[in-house]
Design an enzyme around this catalytic site. Structure first.
Site, short mmCIF file in Angstrom:
data_model
loop_
_atom_site.label_atom_id
_atom_site.label_comp_id
_atom_site.label_asym_id
_atom_site.label_seq_id
_atom_site.Cartn_x
_atom_site.Cartn_y
_atom_site.Cartn_z
N TYR A 60 0.84 -1.21 0.00
CA TYR A 60 0.00 0.00 0.00
C TYR A 60 0.87 1.26 0.00
O TYR A 60 1.83 1.37 0.76
CB TYR A 60 -0.93 0.02 1.22
CG TYR A 60 -2.10 -0.96 1.12
CD1 TYR A 60 -2.27 -1.80 0.02
CD2 TYR A 60 -3.04 -1.05 2.14
CE1 TYR A 60 -3.33 -2.68 -0.05
CE2 TYR A 60 -4.11 -1.93 2.07
CZ TYR A 60 -4.25 -2.74 0.97
OH TYR A 60 -5.32 -3.61 0.90
N1 LIG Z 1 -7.24 -8.13 0.36
C1 LIG Z 1 -7.35 -7.37 -0.69
O1 LIG Z 1 -6.96 -7.75 -1.80
C2 LIG Z 1 -7.99 -6.01 -0.55
C3 LIG Z 1 -8.44 -5.33 -1.69
C4 LIG Z 1 -9.08 -4.10 -1.50
C5 LIG Z 1 -9.23 -3.58 -0.22
N2 LIG Z 1 -8.75 -4.25 0.87
C6 LIG Z 1 -8.89 -3.71 2.25
O2 LIG Z 1 -10.25 -3.39 2.49
C7 LIG Z 1 -10.35 -2.03 2.91
C8 LIG Z 1 -11.70 -1.45 2.54
O3 LIG Z 1 -11.92 -1.49 1.16
P1 LIG Z 1 -11.74 -0.23 0.21
O4 LIG Z 1 -11.01 0.84 0.92
O5 LIG Z 1 -11.20 -0.78 -1.06
O6 LIG Z 1 -13.23 0.21 -0.15
P2 LIG Z 1 -14.56 0.52 0.67
O7 LIG Z 1 -14.35 0.30 2.10
O8 LIG Z 1 -15.62 -0.21 -0.02
O9 LIG Z 1 -14.74 2.08 0.35
C9 LIG Z 1 -13.93 3.02 1.00
C10 LIG Z 1 -14.08 4.40 0.39
O10 LIG Z 1 -15.45 4.81 0.36
C11 LIG Z 1 -15.55 6.19 0.72
N3 LIG Z 1 -16.26 6.21 2.01
C12 LIG Z 1 -16.03 5.43 3.10
N4 LIG Z 1 -16.92 5.66 4.08
C13 LIG Z 1 -17.75 6.60 3.61
C14 LIG Z 1 -18.88 7.25 4.15
N5 LIG Z 1 -19.35 6.95 5.36
N6 LIG Z 1 -19.50 8.19 3.40
C15 LIG Z 1 -19.06 8.48 2.16
N7 LIG Z 1 -17.98 7.91 1.59
C16 LIG Z 1 -17.34 6.97 2.32
C17 LIG Z 1 -14.12 6.70 0.83
O11 LIG Z 1 -13.64 7.11 -0.46
P3 LIG Z 1 -14.03 8.51 -1.17
O12 LIG Z 1 -14.21 9.52 -0.09
O13 LIG Z 1 -12.91 8.78 -2.10
O14 LIG Z 1 -15.31 8.20 -1.91
C18 LIG Z 1 -13.37 5.46 1.23
O15 LIG Z 1 -12.02 5.50 0.97
C19 LIG Z 1 -9.15 -1.37 2.23
O16 LIG Z 1 -8.85 -0.11 2.79
C20 LIG Z 1 -8.10 -2.42 2.46
O17 LIG Z 1 -7.61 -2.36 3.79
C21 LIG Z 1 -8.16 -5.48 0.71
#
Ligand SMILES: NC(=O)c1ccc[n+]([C@@H]2O[C@H](COP(=O)([O-])OP(=O)(O)OC[C@H]3O[C@@H](n4cnc5c(N)ncnc54)[C@H](OP(=O)(O)O)[C@@H]3O)[C@@H](O)[C@H]2O)c1
Length: 330
Positions: A60
């Site tokens: 990351y």
């Molecule tokens: N194992 C793997 O291969 C893998 C892959 C992907 C992710 N992950 C892990 O999973 C975690 C979570 O997934 P993700 O970050 O990909 O996506 P997510 O949790 O589905 O979406 C997060 C994004 O949504 C927006 N957001 C979050 N809460 C909000 C709210 N209450 N109101 C409005 N907008 C909001 C923010 O972006 P904006 O403000 O830009 O819209 C935030 O960065 C990652 O951070 C990582 O640690 C793991």
């Protein structure tokens, strides 16, 4: 940097965590170091409220910011003063780079992560399955993780993007050494139900005593309902993906919004509560304190059966779902 003794009790995870992929990622998430003060507040707030699990990865951070997410978590944990300090759970994912094909290389990578985190790793996860292109790499990688566990350097072994066949195989390997697999992390949300509905991973994890973690539980922000409404689409790849998905998911977003309104909650809180209702641990990413506060509002209440079924139906009727991770194995 090691913990004195091998862990005596299995590592237990809280109902929800906080994802930190965006912390250091300019390319997809428009990270700017000016955000660091607020990210510290996100960390403080989550921990203060009992959300003690923080998910990161050694890949990351984009370009020269590689490792930034771990570095920030290390810094935030050092200066944090408040409740739950002793319960911090830093879960990193070690990338399965082609050059990490020996157990020793994995152990070295974990040590580098622990340096950035300024503390031992709690949960070390294999970031992805190599089954689709280099299946032979999984065994030495897993051996590296198991060695770290045996040496008392980590409290739990985790996997990510493994399907049922490879999971059973890995579980067998770990069992041979008497080591539990703490968790499996897969992409799971109302727009990515595949790991449970098609791969059957929830039942299998329950059977094997493995905790299932849902990554991207808000479908990268889409399920908050803000995109396509007042908020303009993000720049780059995320915007392109959202533009393709938005027309197909309007009924799902409308169902989320209706349930949210009747509950006096937000769509994000309903989407996360749906994950909790499925018995998985969502780890929503948060870039601002307001987002973190809102996401924590998914805890402490339950959608009823009818609401869960409405959401299941709306999800299954979507013509399009999120793209599955190319490393997700079967
Ligand atoms: N194992 C793997 O291969 C893998 C892959 C992907 C992710 N992950 C892990 O999973 C975690 C979570 O997934 P993700 O970050 O990909 O996506 P997510 O949790 O589905 O979406 C997060 C994004 O949504 C927006 N957001 C979050 N809460 C909000 C709210 N209450 N109101 C409005 N907008 C909001 C923010 O972006 P904006 O403000 O830009 O819209 C935030 O960065 C990652 O951070 C990582 O640690 C793991």
């Amino acid at each position: 940097m090691s913990i004195a003794a091998s862990p005596s009790s299995p590592l237990s995870l809280p109902p929800m965590g906080c994802g930190t992929w965006a912390w250091g990622n300019r390319l997809l998430w428009n990270y700017d170091p000016a955000m660091d003060g607020e990210l510290q507040q996100v960390f403080n707030h989550c921990l203060n409220q009992g959300v003690t699990l923080f998910d990161t990865g050694d890949s990351y951070g984009t370009g020269r910011l590689n490792g930034r997410s771990e570095t920030l978590l290390g810094r935030f944990a050092q200066v944090y003063q408040g409740p739950n300090q002793d319960r911090i759970c830093l879960a990193t994912k070690l990338a399965v780079y082609p050059w990490r094909w020996t157990a020793a290389a994995v152990e070295k990578a974990a040590q580098a992560s622990a340096q950035r985190l300024q503390r031992p790793i709690d949960l070390a996860q294999m970031h992805w399955s190599t089954a689709n292109y280099a299946p032979w790499q999984e065994d030495p990688f897993l051996t590296g993780l198991m060695n770290l566990y045996r040496q008392g350097q980590i409290r739990g072994v985790g996997l990510s993007n493994f399907g049922p066949q490879r999971l059973k195989r890995a579980h067998q390997r770990c069992q041979e050494r008497g080591i539990p697999i703490t968790s499996l992390q897969v992409q799971y949300s109302l727009l990515s139900t595949y790991p449970i509905t098609h791969l059957g991973l929830k039942d299998l994890c329950d059977q094997l005593g493995i905790q299932l973690i849902a990554y991207s539980p808000l479908a990268l922000g889409l399920l908050t309902g803000k995109y396509g409404g007042a908020t303009s689409l993000p720049r780059g790849v995320r915007g392109l993906l959202f533009r393709q998905l938005l027309p197909a998911i309007q009924p799902l977003l409308a169902t989320l919004a209706a349930i949210a309104a009747s509950r006096n909650k937000t769509s994000a809180q309903v989407a996360l509560n749906w994950c909790l209702g499925k018995g998985v641990i969502p780890i929503p990413g948060a870039k601002t304190l307001a987002q973190a506060k809102q996401n924590l509002g998914a805890l402490g209440w339950h959608l009823d059966r009818g609401e869960m079924e409405d959401l299941d139906r709306a999800s299954s009727r979507c013509d399009r779902q999120m793209v599955q991770n190319i490393f997700q194995s079967r």
